[in-house]
Motif scaffolding. Structure first.
Motif, PDB file in Angstrom:
ATOM      1  N   TYR A 145      29.256  33.882  31.794  1.00 14.31           N
ATOM      2  CA  TYR A 145      28.408  33.273  30.812  1.00 14.31           C
ATOM      3  C   TYR A 145      28.895  31.871  30.701  1.00 14.31           C
ATOM      4  O   TYR A 145      30.209  31.231  31.184  1.00 14.31           O
ATOM      5  CB  TYR A 145      29.246  33.819  29.411  1.00 14.31           C
TER       6      TYR A 145
ATOM      7  N   TRP B  11      34.998  38.109  21.821  1.00 14.27           N
ATOM      8  CA  TRP B  11      33.876  39.012  22.303  1.00 14.27           C
ATOM      9  C   TRP B  11      33.751  39.723  20.980  1.00 14.27           C
ATOM     10  O   TRP B  11      34.737  40.231  20.243  1.00 14.27           O
ATOM     11  CB  TRP B  11      34.363  39.826  23.452  1.00 14.27           C
ATOM     12  N   VAL B  12      32.287  39.735  20.695  1.00 16.39           N
ATOM     13  CA  VAL B  12      32.042  40.552  19.433  1.00 16.39           C
ATOM     14  C   VAL B  12      32.826  41.874  18.826  1.00 16.39           C
ATOM     15  O   VAL B  12      33.062  41.852  17.477  1.00 16.39           O
ATOM     16  CB  VAL B  12      30.352  40.950  19.244  1.00 16.39           C
TER      17      VAL B  12
ATOM     18  N   ASN C 142      35.245  36.251  27.553  1.00 20.67           N
ATOM     19  CA  ASN C 142      33.760  36.434  26.964  1.00 20.67           C
ATOM     20  C   ASN C 142      33.899  36.060  25.680  1.00 20.67           C
ATOM     21  O   ASN C 142      34.690  36.539  24.887  1.00 20.67           O
ATOM     22  CB  ASN C 142      33.544  37.981  27.274  1.00 20.67           C
TER      23      ASN C 142
ATOM     24  N   LYS D 189      31.698  45.715  35.339  1.00 21.34           N
ATOM     25  CA  LYS D 189      31.289  44.521  35.624  1.00 21.34           C
ATOM     26  C   LYS D 189      31.494  44.397  37.289  1.00 21.34           C
ATOM     27  O   LYS D 189      30.681  43.789  37.722  1.00 21.34           O
ATOM     28  CB  LYS D 189      31.945  43.396  35.115  1.00 21.34           C
TER      29      LYS D 189
ATOM     30  N   ARG E 114      25.478  31.707  23.405  1.00 20.85           N
ATOM     31  CA  ARG E 114      25.852  32.314  24.737  1.00 20.85           C
ATOM     32  C   ARG E 114      24.858  32.676  25.751  1.00 20.85           C
ATOM     33  O   ARG E 114      23.978  33.462  25.502  1.00 20.85           O
ATOM     34  CB  ARG E 114      26.794  33.576  24.598  1.00 20.85           C
TER      35      ARG E 114
END
Ligand code: GLU
Length: 389
Positions: free
Chosen positions: A320, A123-124, A171, A234, A360
């Motif tokens: 995702y 994840w970024v 993710n 979430k 994604r």
């Protein structure tokens, strides 16, 4: 001149795409958004009512920095009930979203020269947070199904390893770490004495027969080395409310709380009251959302594999899909920017997750939008690849 610390970080790609796509929508463009991961469901009524009531009751002043005692208690009870981990209330911290919990962790634990093992795709924001903490990022791969294994982790351990980022369900890939591998990873952490940051924000979004396993639940030794990160964002469709919570040893929690006392103070008390209702109230909305996502997941996986140039592994969790776009002849940035400009479909480039062969798509959007978006991608790719070949 700006500080070096901010000059070397990139803005969040997920949030940047989201902002751009939402702006185009506002301008009246018929855009399909598979960008930032946030449930399309509304926050359940009982949770919204709890927030409104807290305003009426004038619960509008500072709370303790690390969160209201009632909410910490609810988080500890949830860790016990769902994750099978015993945390004392002194081992819980409430923060302004899971992202804030993670940021606090990196700042509290990592020093210059420390190594943090980060499995790709990631994840970024992990990457940038580790950079901000001035630690060294040690990337490691995953297997052909994007699953992390103990063998892969083992190859990256050195005497400087301070932390492993474990994100399952993952993710951006939706991969779930196998229980046997998780046990071996825990052994590696205990034997080599490094922390495991276990980001479990997608824990309820697991499909098929899989059941979520929390690494800290395995035994006390690994529990003492684990920082279990979670959030209501979430699970309860509360992304904008910004409440995250985590469990860890009292030493780490205290350090994070100290840091938080100088940055945000307490998370919004109205949002905390909403989160309290989310954790303690009825859980039907979660099941309903998971059911809907499962249906979309299956459709998405099947439909994407029907499109020429795209191949896709079936995700086991999160919301995702992370298809491989190599056969289109494009790298992820070209693919995503052209797709947005030429077909008005927003997806996130895999390069932001460390994997340039993928893009994604979030399926936390309606079935109607999913069908429309995938039709558009197919049509666009037919035209585009004709030009390329
Ligand atoms: N975590 C979500 C995502 O990956 C929300 C955006 C973000 O914080 O990155 O899309």
């Amino acid at each position: 001149m700006l500080a070096e610390r901010v000059r070397k970080i990139a803005p969040s790609a997920t949030l940047a795409i989201d902002a751009k796509a939402k702006q185009l929508k506002k301008e009246g463009k018929d855009i399909v958004i598979f960008g930032a991961g946030e449930p399309d469901f509304n926050t359940p009524e009982n949770i919204k009512k709890a927030a409104l009531k807290s305003i009426d009751d004038n619960i509008t002043r500072y709370t303790p920095v690390g969160g209201m005692p009632e909410l910490k208690k609810a988080a500890a009870e949830k860790f016990k009930r769902y994750n099978n981990i015993n945390y004392d209330i002194s081992e819980i911290l409430i923060s302004c979203g899971g992202k804030h919990s993670l940021f606090n962790i990196m700042m509290a634990v990592l020093d210059k020269g420390d190594e943090a093992i980060l499995p790709v795709p990631y994840w970024v924001s992990y990457e940038e947070m580790i950079k901000l903490a001035e630690a060294k990022i040690v990337l490691c791969g995953t297997d052909e199904k994007f699953k992390l294994t103990s063998k892969i982790v083992g190859e990256k351990i050195t005497d400087k390893t301070k932390m492993l980022i474990l994100n399952t369900p993952n993710n951006p890939t939706g991969a779930v770490v196998d229980p046997d591998e998780m046990k071996k990873i825990a052994e590696l952490a205990v034997d080599n004495n490094f922390y495991v940051v276990s980001d479990e924000v997608y824990e309820f979004f697991i499909y098929g027969n899989e059941r979520h396993l929390s690494i800290a639940s395995l035994n006390d030794k690994i529990k003492n080395l684990t920082i279990s990160v979670n959030s209501v964002s979430k699970t309860y469709a509360m992304t904008g409310w910004r409440i995250g919570y985590c469990g860890a040893s009292n030493e780490i929690i205290k350090a994070m709380e100290n840091l938080q006392s100088h940055s945000t103070s307490n998370p919004s008390n109205i949002a905390q009251m909403a989160a309290l209702e989310a954790l303690n109230g009825p859980q039907d909305s979660v099941k309903e959302m998971v059911r809907a996502f499962d249906e979309r997941r299956k459709f998405m996986h099947k439909r994407l594999n029907e499109i020429d140039g795209i191949s896709c592994i079936e995700p086991e969790g999160a919301f995702y899909v992370f298809p491989d776009i190599r056969e289109t002849g494009m790298k992820s940035l070209e693919f995503t920017s052209r797709l947005l400009d030429e077909a008005l479909v927003a997806v996130v480039p895999g390069i932001a997750f460390g994997s340039d062969n993928n893009v994604r798509l979030s399926y936390a959007t309606s079935m109607h939008e999913i069908e429309k978006g995938l039709d558009k991608i197919e049509k666009w790719l037919k035209q585009t690849t004709v030009k390329i070949h």
